[in-house]
Design a protein around this motif. Structure first.
Motif, PDB file in Angstrom:
ATOM      1  N   GLN A 176       0.835  -1.191   0.000  1.00 18.59           N
ATOM      2  CA  GLN A 176       0.000   0.000   0.000  1.00 18.59           C
ATOM      3  C   GLN A 176       0.879   1.255   0.000  1.00 18.59           C
ATOM      4  OE1 GLN A 176      -3.221  -0.067  -0.327  1.00 18.59           O
ATOM      5  NE2 GLN A 176      -3.837  -2.114   0.330  1.00 18.59           N
ATOM      6  N   SER A 228     -11.538   3.520   4.709  1.00 18.26           N
ATOM      7  CA  SER A 228     -11.864   2.109   4.902  1.00 18.26           C
ATOM      8  C   SER A 228     -10.841   1.535   5.871  1.00 18.26           C
ATOM      9  CB  SER A 228     -11.809   1.333   3.581  1.00 18.26           C
ATOM     10  OG  SER A 228     -12.934   1.623   2.779  1.00 18.26           O
ATOM     11  N   LEU A 247      -7.303   3.119   5.144  1.00 20.81           N
ATOM     12  CA  LEU A 247      -7.005   3.365   3.742  1.00 20.81           C
ATOM     13  C   LEU A 247      -7.914   4.447   3.178  1.00 20.81           C
ATOM     14  CD1 LEU A 247      -6.534  -0.330   2.542  1.00 20.81           C
ATOM     15  CD2 LEU A 247      -4.742   1.359   3.014  1.00 20.81           C
ATOM     16  N   ASP A 254      -8.934   6.793  -0.198  1.00 18.98           N
ATOM     17  CA  ASP A 254      -8.980   6.554  -1.647  1.00 18.98           C
ATOM     18  C   ASP A 254      -8.987   5.057  -1.958  1.00 18.98           C
ATOM     19  OD1 ASP A 254      -8.707   9.354  -1.825  1.00 18.98           O
ATOM     20  OD2 ASP A 254      -6.520   9.204  -1.937  1.00 18.98           O
ATOM     21  N   PHE A 255      -9.715   4.305  -1.146  1.00 13.36           N
ATOM     22  CA  PHE A 255      -9.707   2.848  -1.291  1.00 13.36           C
ATOM     23  C   PHE A 255     -10.472   2.405  -2.532  1.00 13.36           C
ATOM     24  CE2 PHE A 255     -11.618  -1.362  -0.267  1.00 13.36           C
ATOM     25  CZ  PHE A 255     -10.430  -2.088  -0.234  1.00 13.36           C
ATOM     26  N   ASN A 256      -9.835   1.527  -3.315  1.00 16.98           N
ATOM     27  CA  ASN A 256     -10.439   0.954  -4.507  1.00 16.98           C
ATOM     28  C   ASN A 256     -10.819  -0.491  -4.200  1.00 16.98           C
ATOM     29  OD1 ASN A 256     -10.766  -0.470  -7.037  1.00 16.98           O
ATOM     30  ND2 ASN A 256      -9.761   1.252  -8.070  1.00 16.98           N
ATOM     31  N   LYS A 310      -6.515  -1.616  -3.095  1.00 18.22           N
ATOM     32  CA  LYS A 310      -5.444  -0.665  -2.814  1.00 18.22           C
ATOM     33  C   LYS A 310      -6.010   0.692  -2.424  1.00 18.22           C
ATOM     34  CE  LYS A 310      -1.847  -3.268  -3.755  1.00 18.22           C
ATOM     35  NZ  LYS A 310      -0.972  -2.991  -4.905  1.00 18.22           N
ATOM     36  N   GLY A 311      -5.230   1.422  -1.655  1.00 18.51           N
ATOM     37  CA  GLY A 311      -5.583   2.772  -1.246  1.00 18.51           C
ATOM     38  C   GLY A 311      -4.338   3.477  -0.769  1.00 18.51           C
TER      39      GLY A 311
END
Length: 305
Positions: A201, A214, A259, A261-263, A268-269
């Protein structure tokens, strides 16, 4: 962090209680404790406190944490029902997030949550300082530490990585403040470095508090009992000199990633903090440190080790 009876060590900070968790209390022969690298004279000027584990200690840690022992420590603790804010994660496998197993300063099998991060040495892991050592107690350090990324219901798809070095802010060692830590792990099976195996990360420091977070953790709440990750989602706010999000994960989630900007597709974030403490009066509030200059120095000490 002060240890309580039964199986749950707690850290007090104002109204908040720490969220590490200990499992089976075992009578163990005392291994050689990890030692601080800085001398007494230089220690006062160094804002980072570093522990190192010898090669034999790391070998013994890997042998100690068998799959059976990992399962047993979770079964030994039940901190009540999961949720409603924390929910089992059902998305893509979080390869970078895992359980950090260790024997605590009181001699009990214990776990926290930790995260593989991008680093110069491709071997750095972020967690909470109280997962490494007791606060305000220089000689009470945890031992036999291994990181198991993507742990899920007894399965360790990438194996276990022995911790060879652990860095915390010196203020945690002396004053129980700034609850974050950066670890360095050995290469895993087949000689592969951690982030070559699971990715890492991105980490951010001095980022303004706010936005959607998150948070993940291996909470000792039922029915999961630490066997799978839970997730909380909420907006971070400033409070009591740190930051807080709505979350009711409990023991075992300590050190779990925050996290931004968590995708959910990639898993990932941007790592901006870790689970530090649950408010004892409002157990739906989780605290995390606001990472600034000292946190960056801790991370740099690990990534360059």
């Amino acid at each position: 962090m002060t240890e309580t009876s039964s199986s749950v060590p707690r850290r007090l900070r104002g109204r908040a209680t720490g969220v590490a968790v200990a499992g089976l209390a075992l009578a163990l022969a005392a291994p050689v404790a990890a030692t601080a690298t800085a001398g007494q004279a230089g220690a006062a000027a160094d804002p980072v406190s570093v522990l190192k584990f010898k090669a034999q200690e790391r070998k013994e840690a890997l042998a100690y944490w068998t799959p059976t022992r990992m399962k047993a420590v979770g079964k030994s603790v039940d901190l009540g029902p999961t949720g409603p804010k924390a929910k089992p994660w059902r998305g893509t496998t979080l390869k970078t997030v895992g359980r950090l197993f260790f024997v605590n300063a009181g001699g009990a099998d214990t776990w926290c949550t930790a995260t593989a991060v991008k680093s110069a040495n491709r071997s750095a892991v972020m967690t909470a300082a109280h997962c490494v050592r007791r606060g305000s107690s220089p000689y009470n350090t945890n031992i036999s530490m291994v990181f198991v990324p993507a742990y899920h219901k007894g399965k360790a798809p990438y194996g276990a990585f022995a911790v060879r070095q652990a860095a915390t802010p010196r203020t945690w060692q002396t004053d129980s403040t700034n609850d974050m830590a950066a670890l360095v792990v050995d290469a895993g099976k087949n000689g592969k470095k951690l982030t070559d195996a699971v990715g890492g990360q991105q980490v951010a420091f001095n980022r303004p508090v706010g936005g959607t977070i998150s948070s993940f953790g291996y909470s000792a709440t039922r029915p999961q009992l630490g066997e799978e990750p839970l997730r909380c989602v909420g907006t971070a706010k400033k409070e009591h000199g740190s930051q807080v999000i709505p979350c009711d994960m409990s023991g075992g989630s300590s050190g779990g990633p925050w996290l931004a900007d968590f995708n959910a597709t990639t898993g990932k974030g941007v790592l901006v903090s870790v689970n530090s403490a649950l408010d004892s009066l409002e157990p739906t509030k989780m605290y995390g440190e606001a990472w600034k200059g000292t946190a960056k120095k801790v991370y740099d000490r690990a990534q360059n080790a």
